[in-house]
Each structure stands twice: as C-alpha cells, then as structure tokens.
Design a protein around this motif. Structure first.
Motif, PDB file in Angstrom:
ATOM      1  N   GLU A  60       0.823  -1.201   0.000  1.00 52.86           N
ATOM      2  CA  GLU A  60       0.000   0.000   0.000  1.00 52.86           C
ATOM      3  C   GLU A  60       0.862   1.258   0.000  1.00 52.86           C
ATOM      4  O   GLU A  60       0.581   2.215  -0.722  1.00 52.86           O
ATOM      5  N   GLN A  61       1.922   1.246   0.798  1.00 47.98           N
ATOM      6  CA  GLN A  61       2.808   2.406   0.871  1.00 47.98           C
ATOM      7  C   GLN A  61       3.536   2.603  -0.452  1.00 47.98           C
ATOM      8  O   GLN A  61       3.721   3.741  -0.918  1.00 47.98           O
ATOM      9  N   THR A  62       3.931   1.482  -1.064  1.00 48.58           N
ATOM     10  CA  THR A  62       4.612   1.556  -2.355  1.00 48.58           C
ATOM     11  C   THR A  62       3.698   2.144  -3.417  1.00 48.58           C
ATOM     12  O   THR A  62       4.122   2.944  -4.253  1.00 48.58           O
ATOM     13  N   LYS A  63       2.422   1.744  -3.384  1.00 45.74           N
ATOM     14  CA  LYS A  63       1.450   2.290  -4.334  1.00 45.74           C
ATOM     15  C   LYS A  63       1.299   3.796  -4.143  1.00 45.74           C
ATOM     16  O   LYS A  63       1.220   4.558  -5.107  1.00 45.74           O
ATOM     17  N   LYS A  64       1.245   4.223  -2.873  1.00 43.88           N
ATOM     18  CA  LYS A  64       1.117   5.649  -2.582  1.00 43.88           C
ATOM     19  C   LYS A  64       2.345   6.410  -3.069  1.00 43.88           C
ATOM     20  O   LYS A  64       2.230   7.502  -3.640  1.00 43.88           O
ATOM     21  N   ASP A  65       3.525   5.812  -2.843  1.00 48.47           N
ATOM     22  CA  ASP A  65       4.765   6.447  -3.290  1.00 48.47           C
ATOM     23  C   ASP A  65       4.794   6.550  -4.817  1.00 48.47           C
ATOM     24  O   ASP A  65       5.262   7.551  -5.378  1.00 48.47           O
ATOM     25  N   LEU A  66       4.298   5.496  -5.477  1.00 51.25           N
ATOM     26  CA  LEU A  66       4.260   5.487  -6.942  1.00 51.25           C
ATOM     27  C   LEU A  66       3.332   6.576  -7.468  1.00 51.25           C
ATOM     28  O   LEU A  66       3.677   7.307  -8.407  1.00 51.25           O
ATOM     29  N   ASP A  67       2.159   6.694  -6.858  1.00 52.92           N
ATOM     30  CA  ASP A  67       1.200   7.726  -7.277  1.00 52.92           C
ATOM     31  C   ASP A  67       1.799   9.117  -7.078  1.00 52.92           C
ATOM     32  O   ASP A  67       1.648  10.001  -7.935  1.00 52.92           O
ATOM     33  N   ALA A  68       2.483   9.301  -5.950  1.00 54.47           N
ATOM     34  CA  ALA A  68       3.090  10.602  -5.658  1.00 54.47           C
ATOM     35  C   ALA A  68       4.169  10.934  -6.684  1.00 54.47           C
ATOM     36  O   ALA A  68       4.272  12.078  -7.158  1.00 54.47           O
ATOM     37  N   ALA A  69       4.963   9.920  -7.040  1.00 55.04           N
ATOM     38  CA  ALA A  69       6.034  10.128  -8.030  1.00 55.04           C
ATOM     39  C   ALA A  69       5.442  10.449  -9.399  1.00 55.04           C
ATOM     40  O   ALA A  69       5.942  11.325 -10.116  1.00 55.04           O
ATOM     41  N   ARG A  70       4.374   9.744  -9.751  1.00 59.50           N
ATOM     42  CA  ARG A  70       3.729  10.003 -11.040  1.00 59.50           C
ATOM     43  C   ARG A  70       3.133  11.410 -11.082  1.00 59.50           C
ATOM     44  O   ARG A  70       3.205  12.093 -12.108  1.00 59.50           O
ATOM     45  N   ASN A  71       2.539  11.830  -9.978  1.00 56.93           N
ATOM     46  CA  ASN A  71       1.957  13.169  -9.921  1.00 56.93           C
ATOM     47  C   ASN A  71       3.023  14.236 -10.120  1.00 56.93           C
ATOM     48  O   ASN A  71       2.813  15.215 -10.844  1.00 56.93           O
ATOM     49  N   LYS A  72       4.171  14.045  -9.480  1.00 58.11           N
ATOM     50  CA  LYS A  72       5.258  15.004  -9.643  1.00 58.11           C
ATOM     51  C   LYS A  72       5.795  14.974 -11.074  1.00 58.11           C
ATOM     52  O   LYS A  72       6.205  15.996 -11.630  1.00 58.11           O
ATOM     53  N   GLN A  73       5.785  13.768 -11.664  1.00 60.11           N
ATOM     54  CA  GLN A  73       6.232  13.647 -13.049  1.00 60.11           C
ATOM     55  C   GLN A  73       5.298  14.424 -13.973  1.00 60.11           C
ATOM     56  O   GLN A  73       5.751  15.121 -14.894  1.00 60.11           O
ATOM     57  N   ALA A 129      -0.253  14.408 -20.172  1.00 59.34           N
ATOM     58  CA  ALA A 129      -1.590  13.808 -20.267  1.00 59.34           C
ATOM     59  C   ALA A 129      -1.510  12.292 -20.180  1.00 59.34           C
ATOM     60  O   ALA A 129      -2.350  11.635 -19.547  1.00 59.34           O
ATOM     61  N   GLU A 130      -0.489  11.718 -20.786  1.00 61.15           N
ATOM     62  CA  GLU A 130      -0.315  10.259 -20.747  1.00 61.15           C
ATOM     63  C   GLU A 130      -0.052   9.768 -19.333  1.00 61.15           C
ATOM     64  O   GLU A 130      -0.561   8.722 -18.925  1.00 61.15           O
ATOM     65  N   ARG A 131       0.739  10.499 -18.571  1.00 57.58           N
ATOM     66  CA  ARG A 131       1.100  10.067 -17.224  1.00 57.58           C
ATOM     67  C   ARG A 131      -0.045  10.263 -16.242  1.00 57.58           C
ATOM     68  O   ARG A 131      -0.143   9.572 -15.237  1.00 57.58           O
ATOM     69  N   ALA A 132      -0.934  11.221 -16.523  1.00 54.02           N
ATOM     70  CA  ALA A 132      -2.061  11.497 -15.616  1.00 54.02           C
ATOM     71  C   ALA A 132      -3.203  10.535 -15.921  1.00 54.02           C
ATOM     72  O   ALA A 132      -4.275  10.936 -16.341  1.00 54.02           O
ATOM     73  N   GLY A 133      -2.944   9.244 -15.680  1.00 51.97           N
ATOM     74  CA  GLY A 133      -3.936   8.242 -16.029  1.00 51.97           C
ATOM     75  C   GLY A 133      -4.847   7.799 -14.903  1.00 51.97           C
ATOM     76  O   GLY A 133      -5.866   7.163 -15.134  1.00 51.97           O
ATOM     77  N   ALA A 134      -4.478   8.108 -13.650  1.00 53.12           N
ATOM     78  CA  ALA A 134      -5.286   7.665 -12.512  1.00 53.12           C
ATOM     79  C   ALA A 134      -6.615   8.397 -12.476  1.00 53.12           C
ATOM     80  O   ALA A 134      -6.744   9.513 -12.977  1.00 53.12           O
ATOM     81  N   SER A 135      -7.616   7.765 -11.872  1.00 49.94           N
ATOM     82  CA  SER A 135      -8.958   8.340 -11.844  1.00 49.94           C
ATOM     83  C   SER A 135      -8.992   9.703 -11.165  1.00 49.94           C
ATOM     84  O   SER A 135      -9.684  10.614 -11.607  1.00 49.94           O
ATOM     85  N   GLU A 136      -8.198   9.826 -10.084  1.00 52.86           N
ATOM     86  CA  GLU A 136      -8.220  11.098  -9.360  1.00 52.86           C
ATOM     87  C   GLU A 136      -7.521  12.205 -10.150  1.00 52.86           C
ATOM     88  O   GLU A 136      -7.630  13.375  -9.817  1.00 52.86           O
ATOM     89  N   ALA A 137      -6.784  11.803 -11.185  1.00 47.27           N
ATOM     90  CA  ALA A 137      -6.078  12.787 -11.999  1.00 47.27           C
ATOM     91  C   ALA A 137      -6.783  13.014 -13.337  1.00 47.27           C
ATOM     92  O   ALA A 137      -6.215  13.582 -14.259  1.00 47.27           O
ATOM     93  N   ALA A 138      -8.036  12.584 -13.433  1.00 44.69           N
ATOM     94  CA  ALA A 138      -8.775  12.708 -14.694  1.00 44.69           C
ATOM     95  C   ALA A 138      -8.883  14.154 -15.139  1.00 44.69           C
ATOM     96  O   ALA A 138      -8.733  14.472 -16.324  1.00 44.69           O
ATOM     97  N   THR A 139      -9.155  15.052 -14.194  1.00 43.27           N
ATOM     98  CA  THR A 139      -9.269  16.469 -14.531  1.00 43.27           C
ATOM     99  C   THR A 139      -7.934  17.027 -14.984  1.00 43.27           C
ATOM    100  O   THR A 139      -7.859  17.802 -15.945  1.00 43.27           O
ATOM    101  N   VAL A 140      -6.867  16.606 -14.324  1.00 47.61           N
ATOM    102  CA  VAL A 140      -5.522  17.043 -14.690  1.00 47.61           C
ATOM    103  C   VAL A 140      -5.182  16.535 -16.091  1.00 47.61           C
ATOM    104  O   VAL A 140      -4.552  17.247 -16.886  1.00 47.61           O
ATOM    105  N   LYS A 141      -5.592  15.338 -16.390  1.00 40.45           N
ATOM    106  CA  LYS A 141      -5.371  14.764 -17.725  1.00 40.45           C
ATOM    107  C   LYS A 141      -6.024  15.645 -18.790  1.00 40.45           C
ATOM    108  O   LYS A 141      -5.425  15.915 -19.835  1.00 40.45           O
TER     109      LYS A 141
END
Length: 210
Positions: A60-73, A129-141
């Motif tokens: 779970e922590q790894t997933k959170k870290d991955l999401d955070a890294a993707r968001n910064k990317q 836009a490609e990296r912002a694939g998560a549901s919570e990042a739909a608006t950012v996409k």
C-alpha cells in the motif's frame, strides 16, 4: 480355592488396570505431542499473518509512493510545456512586432522559432496527459490535453504565418493572404482551449512540483 481365585482375579484385574493406565499415558503423551505441534503451527500462522500484514502495508505504501512520483512527473512535464509555450509566445509577439515594423524577413524567422517552441510544448503537454492516467487525476489529464491542443494549433498557426512571410518576400501577395487566412483560422480554433496555470494542476493533485 477362593484365595487362589481371588489371587488370580486380583492379578487379572491389576493387569487390565496397568494396560489402561499405559494406554492413557500413551494417549496423554500423544495429546501433549499434538498440543506442541498445534502450538507450533499456531505460532507459524500468527507469524505468517503478521508478515502478510506487513507486506500488505508495504504494498500500500509503495502504491502511494508510486502515485506521488507520477503526480510530480506530470507536474514536471506540464511545467516544461509551460516553459516552451511561454518562449513560443515571446517569439510570436516579436514576429508580430517585426512584421508591423516592416521587417518581413525578421518576422518570418521569429515565427519559425516560435513554431518550434510550440511544437516542443505540444510534446511535453502530451506526455503529461499520458502520465495522468489515474482516476483522481482525470481532470488534470484533461487540463494537459487542452494545453496540448492549444500548443499544437498555435504551432500550425505560426507555420502558416511563416509561409505568409515567405510569399510576401517573393512578392506573391495572393498566396501570402491565403496563408494569413489559414493562420487566423488556427488562431480562432486555439481560443477554444484554455491553458491552465501549473498551480491549478498542483491544487488538483494535492502536491507541488518541489
């Protein structure tokens, strides 16, 4: 006879008791053995459950870290797009100023540079836009896609203006006006897309580029 009988009976009775006691002892020993086995297995199960919980927590922590890294990317890519976009706008404005000042050749050169910057911005926004694939990042996409469309259309606009300048230098006014009309159509089309500030994306993602 009765004594012998009693003695014989007593011996027989004693043997049966000893057998039963021995059986009980064996059963008790077996029970103890099983108790030990059960306790050992329960300990192993508890250990495995603990390990599994730790692994789940780690996952779970790894997933959170991955999401955070993707968001910064996403933010870094969008920021790069904004840098290229702003550089393109500077050369675009310079091209207009030069044209109005009668410097057609200089205007053409600036439109050429501006088109390159807008092309780079298109690539950066597209990757964001490609990296912002998560549901919570739909608006950012969608924000990134809007910026991508704006940059792409503006790049085409600059390319058309560059062609306009080319034909003006050649003395072909009718062809120059044809490309000016194309450029102006692109300009109107680009206005359909809004380019958001980086802070808008940071607010949506709940993090900053830093």
């Amino acid at each position: 006879m009765s004594v012998a009988g009693c003695a014989g009976y007593t011996v027989e009775k004693s043997d049966k008791i000893e057998q039963k006691e021995a059986k009980i002892e064996n059963q008790s020993a077996r029970i103890e053995e099983l108790n030990g086995t059960v306790a050992d297995l329960e300990s192993k199960v508890e250990s495995l459950n603990s390990t599994n919980n730790e692994l789940e927590s780690t996952v779970e922590q790894t997933k959170k870290d991955l999401d955070a890294a993707r968001n910064k990317q996403v933010l870094c890519l969008y920021s790069a797009g904004m840098t290229n976009l702003n550089s393109g706008i500077e050369y675009y404005n310079s091209a207009i100023d030069r044209f109005n000042a009668g410097n057609t050749r200089g205007s053409r050169a600036d439109f050429n540079v501006a088109s390159g910057y807008f092309g780079s911005a298109t690539t950066d926004f597209g990757r964001a836009a490609e990296r912002a694939g998560a549901s919570e990042a739909a608006t950012v996409k969608q924000y990134a896609k809007d910026a991508q469309q704006y940059a792409s259309i503006t790049a085409q606009e600059c390319a058309d203006y560059q062609q306009e300048m080319y034909y003006r230098l050649k003395g072909n006014t009718s062809k120059a006006e044809e490309y000016r009309s194309k450029a102006e159509a692109h300009r109107q089309n680009a206005k359909s897309y809004k380019v958001r500030d980086l802070s808008d994306l940071e607010g949506r993602l709940g993090t900053t580029i830093e």
